[in-house]
Design a protein around this motif. Structure first.
Motif, PDB file in Angstrom:
ATOM      1  N   PHE A 111       0.943  -1.444   0.123  1.00  0.00           N
ATOM      2  CA  PHE A 111       0.014  -0.318  -0.245  1.00  0.00           C
ATOM      3  C   PHE A 111       0.951   1.492   0.356  1.00  0.00           C
ATOM      4  O   PHE A 111       2.311   1.123   1.012  1.00  0.00           O
ATOM      5  N   VAL A 112       0.485   1.944  -0.155  1.00  0.00           N
ATOM      6  CA  VAL A 112       0.859   3.859  -0.292  1.00  0.00           C
ATOM      7  C   VAL A 112       0.641   4.641   0.904  1.00  0.00           C
ATOM      8  O   VAL A 112       0.125   3.645   1.564  1.00  0.00           O
ATOM      9  N   ASP A 113       1.633   4.853   1.153  1.00  0.00           N
ATOM     10  CA  ASP A 113       1.709   5.834   2.332  1.00  0.00           C
ATOM     11  C   ASP A 113       0.521   7.485   1.847  1.00  0.00           C
ATOM     12  O   ASP A 113       0.664   8.114   1.012  1.00  0.00           O
ATOM     13  N   PRO A 114      -0.625   6.985   3.028  1.00  0.00           N
ATOM     14  CA  PRO A 114      -1.855   7.926   2.823  1.00  0.00           C
ATOM     15  C   PRO A 114      -1.403   9.779   2.989  1.00  0.00           C
ATOM     16  O   PRO A 114      -2.121  10.304   2.857  1.00  0.00           O
ATOM     17  N   LYS A 115      -0.266   9.313   3.329  1.00  0.00           N
ATOM     18  CA  LYS A 115       0.286  10.831   4.016  1.00  0.00           C
ATOM     19  C   LYS A 115       0.820  11.916   3.194  1.00  0.00           C
ATOM     20  O   LYS A 115       1.411  12.730   2.764  1.00  0.00           O
ATOM     21  N   ASN A 116       1.587  10.517   1.908  1.00  0.00           N
ATOM     22  CA  ASN A 116       2.240  11.421   0.831  1.00  0.00           C
ATOM     23  C   ASN A 116       0.851  12.340  -0.275  1.00  0.00           C
ATOM     24  O   ASN A 116       0.304  12.046  -0.102  1.00  0.00           O
ATOM     25  N   LEU A 148       1.550  -2.836   5.869  1.00  0.00           N
ATOM     26  CA  LEU A 148       0.581  -3.309   6.046  1.00  0.00           C
ATOM     27  C   LEU A 148       0.863  -4.273   4.704  1.00  0.00           C
ATOM     28  O   LEU A 148       1.516  -3.516   3.641  1.00  0.00           O
ATOM     29  N   ASP A 149       0.448  -5.498   4.738  1.00  0.00           N
ATOM     30  CA  ASP A 149       0.340  -6.321   3.651  1.00  0.00           C
ATOM     31  C   ASP A 149      -0.967  -7.159   2.664  1.00  0.00           C
ATOM     32  O   ASP A 149      -0.520  -8.115   2.729  1.00  0.00           O
ATOM     33  N   LYS A 206      -0.294  -0.643  -4.196  1.00  0.00           N
ATOM     34  CA  LYS A 206      -0.148  -0.110  -5.728  1.00  0.00           C
ATOM     35  C   LYS A 206      -0.574  -1.221  -6.785  1.00  0.00           C
ATOM     36  O   LYS A 206      -0.446  -0.408  -7.616  1.00  0.00           O
ATOM     37  N   PHE A 207      -0.819  -1.663  -6.976  1.00  0.00           N
ATOM     38  CA  PHE A 207      -0.954  -2.883  -7.681  1.00  0.00           C
ATOM     39  C   PHE A 207      -2.299  -1.895  -8.544  1.00  0.00           C
ATOM     40  O   PHE A 207      -2.487  -2.481 -10.075  1.00  0.00           O
TER      41      PHE A 207
END
Length: 329
Positions: free
Chosen positions: A43-48, A224-225, A245-246
């Motif tokens: 997962f990407v970082d939502p804070k980005n 997380l994965d 990310k996918f």
């Protein structure tokens, strides 16, 4: 418990089950999953900067923002938000070197109430004054000069901070104009909600409310994965899907990585400026034999968790002198 996530992946021949990293055919009603190489997810970082705008500013996934607003504002019954209009929907920057085309995420609900949602990973100087300034501008800009003040609608700021901003211990706090003695609210059109992520420490197994689950998503998704089970909310499930990310294009991932590097560079520049200021002050203190100046620098570094040896290396003072200055506080 079987989760059918097919409706989240209607554009694919096969549907990914984010909970266990397996595929399920869209027309398969026998709850049969097909094992694949996807045993985990990233997962990407939502804070980005890019991720935050892509997830919450998606014109085609407004259910995400609606769920988030209802959760953090604790809206129930007739007060719940059912629809929103995105005033500045997500658009990927055309040139990688430019900042995203929107600064904050802005939306308006069916009642005309305006919302400004902002992500801050580091506390900028003068933040509290800037918040007042920008929210006041949003409030004033609702009408033109000469129009009726009665046409003005409430504006609500929601700040997601990756640092501690207030003295209270709660991870979500609500601030408004009120009588400081009685708490009575006469001026009701401006509200500030601060989500301070460092204060939220619950683990996945401890999550109960949808508000807690949203805070957990924002703070922990990048670590997380697999998607947590028992989300119980379509908007939050969509958010996890859009954070996987996918589901991102190569262009989006490049912009995401660039935003992360830019953020790291900005932190590095600030840290370097602080170190240089400290070093200059220390050199001046040493030259002048200024115990007070040396003590301030030494005690500040100690408060940041630096060891005596590290402070000695940073300042050029002996370890004995460092210990002496710390003990003189």
């Amino acid at each position: 418990m079987v989760h059918d996530w097919g409706h989240l992946f209607e554009d694919r021949v096969e549907c990914v089950c984010p909970l266990i990293g397996q595929y399920r055919l869209p027309n398969d009603h026998n709850n049969a999953y097909i094992c694949t190489k996807y045993t985990s997810m990233q997962f990407v970082d939502p804070k980005n900067d890019i991720a935050f705008r892509k997830i919450f500013g998606n014109e085609n996934k407004k259910v995400i923002l609606i769920s988030f607003l209802n959760a953090v504002l604790s809206l129930e019954g007739d007060l719940r938000i059912n629809s929103v209009e995105l005033m500045n929907p997500y658009q990927l920057p055309i040139i990688q070197g430019l900042k995203s085309s929107i600064v904050d995420l802005k939306a308006r609900d069916g009642k005309g109430h305006s919302y400004v949602i902002e992500m801050q990973v580091a506390e900028p100087d003068g933040l509290e004054k800037r918040l007042l300034y920008y929210l006041s501008k949003d409030y004033v800009n609702q009408i033109d000069s000469g129009e009726q003040y009665a046409e003005l609608k409430p504006v609500i700021f929601i700040g997601i901070f990756n640092f501690e901003f207030t003295a209270n211990k709660h991870s979500i706090s609500h601030h408004a104009v009120c009588n400081v003695e009685s708490g009575e609210r006469i001026i009701k059109d401006m509200d500030f909600f601060f989500l301070e992520l460092p204060k939220f420490t619950k683990k996945n197994v401890e999550l109960v409310t949808i508000t807690e689950k949203w805070l957990y998503f924002i703070k922990e998704a990048k670590n997380l994965d697999v998607m947590p089970t028992d989300l119980g909310d379509e908007g939050l499930a969509q958010a996890y899907h859009d954070a996987a990310k996918f589901t991102w294009t190569k262009e989006e991932l490049n912009a995401y990585d660039y935003a992360a590097m830019r953020e790291q560079d900005e932190r590095g520049i600030k840290a370097l400026a602080v170190r240089r200021a400290e070093q200059k002050a220390m050199e001046q203190g040493i030259e002048q034999g200024n115990d007070q100046g040396q003590g301030q620098i030494v005690r500040f570094q100690a408060s940041q968790g630096k060891t005596v040896a590290e402070i000695s290396d940073n300042t050029g003072l002996s370890m004995e002198r460092v210990q002496q200055l710390i003990g003189s506080a």
